[in-house]
Write a protein that holds these residues in place. Structure first.
Motif, PDB file in Angstrom:
ATOM      1  N   GLN A  70     -13.845  -7.991   5.264  1.00  0.00           N
ATOM      2  CA  GLN A  70     -13.393  -8.265   3.899  1.00  0.00           C
ATOM      3  C   GLN A  70     -13.302  -6.973   3.081  1.00  0.00           C
ATOM      4  O   GLN A  70     -12.595  -6.935   2.073  1.00  0.00           O
ATOM      5  N   GLU A 107      -9.158  -2.415   3.553  1.00  0.00           N
ATOM      6  CA  GLU A 107      -7.928  -2.410   2.776  1.00  0.00           C
ATOM      7  C   GLU A 107      -6.799  -1.664   3.477  1.00  0.00           C
ATOM      8  O   GLU A 107      -5.661  -1.690   3.011  1.00  0.00           O
ATOM      9  N   PRO A 117      -4.796  -8.563   4.317  1.00  0.00           N
ATOM     10  CA  PRO A 117      -4.661  -7.996   2.978  1.00  0.00           C
ATOM     11  C   PRO A 117      -4.613  -6.471   3.032  1.00  0.00           C
ATOM     12  O   PRO A 117      -5.245  -5.849   3.881  1.00  0.00           O
ATOM     13  N   VAL A 144      -8.804 -13.842   8.671  1.00  0.00           N
ATOM     14  CA  VAL A 144      -8.297 -14.283   7.366  1.00  0.00           C
ATOM     15  C   VAL A 144      -8.491 -15.795   7.199  1.00  0.00           C
ATOM     16  O   VAL A 144      -8.817 -16.489   8.139  1.00  0.00           O
TER      17      VAL A 144
END
Length: 235
Positions: free
Chosen positions: A11, A14, A109, A235
């Motif tokens: 999580q 990036e 993401p 995800v």
């Protein structure tokens, strides 16, 4: 074979960084044997030596310098452009679109990038055949790395600086364990991508045994033989 790191670890990611050959497509496609053969022929012609001697030199430089090209540049002053054009002029007809992989990459993401020891032209050709060429914000190739190849520390630092990547918020996917050692040390999550079925060392034109070492090394956080499934679980 897929074991997932704590969800909180991913999580934080990036920037998702993928090697190209034998990572975004299975090693069973065996494009590497074509590249290998074209390297041998180019080196034999360039140095005026027998193909068997060229092959030995090719593998020696690869092991010592990270890529055969790097060794040829240092030891023989080779111009890299013609070499890269020649060795990557291969038949990609065996590759086909991979919509499941494309969808899994889309769902991640943040930024997605390709980082390869090959050329950008080769990477773009492969990504187009796989139908995922529009998924990546950048392709960082051996030219962008100033011909410093993975697994060197300088190569990775060049990549991180060029794209403003925080290694503590990035993940690296590779088919060679030794190429994950520096990323792990710098703080990246590391995933080793292997091929299902036939052991790699028994396939024609496959990697040498020493290249397959380190699968259980501490710098490999995860091992998967199904990249789309692995990404879907994140995800």
């Amino acid at each position: 074979m897929t074991l997932i790191l704590p969800q909180s670890r991913f999580q934080q990611v990036e920037t998702w960084v993928f090697d190209l050959d034998n990572t975004l497509y299975s090693a069973d496609h065996d494009l590497w044997s074509q590249i290998d053969a074209r390297m041998k022929a180019y080196i034999a012609d360039f140095l005026g030596i027998a193909p068997d001697d060229a092959f030995k030199l090719q593998k020696d430089y690869y092991r010592r310098y990270g890529t055969s090209l790097r060794g040829l540049m240092i030891e023989h002053g080779m111009d890299p452009d013609a070499f890269l054009d020649h060795v990557h002029d291969i038949d990609l007809s065996g590759l086909s679109a991979t919509p499941r992989l494309g969808a899994a990459i889309d769902a991640l993401p943040g930024r997605k990038m390709v980082y390869t020891n090959g050329s950008e032209r080769h990477a773009r050709n492969v990504l187009e055949k796989l139908g995922i060429d529009d998924r990546f914000s950048a392709v960082h190739d051996i030219v962008a790395a100033r011909f410093q190849p993975k697994p060197t520390d300088a190569a990775y630092r060049c990549f991180l600086d060029a794209h403003g990547v925080d290694p503590r918020r990035a993940a690296m996917f590779e088919d060679l364990s030794r190429n994950l050692e520096v990323p792990h040390r710098l703080g990246m999550a590391t995933v080793l991508v292997v091929t299902q079925g036939t052991p790699a060392e028994t396939r024609p034109g496959s990697r040498e045994a020493w290249e397959l070492e380190g699968r259980d090394a501490a710098h490999v956080d995860q091992v998967t033989d199904d990249l789309p499934a692995f990404l879907e679980r994140l995800v």
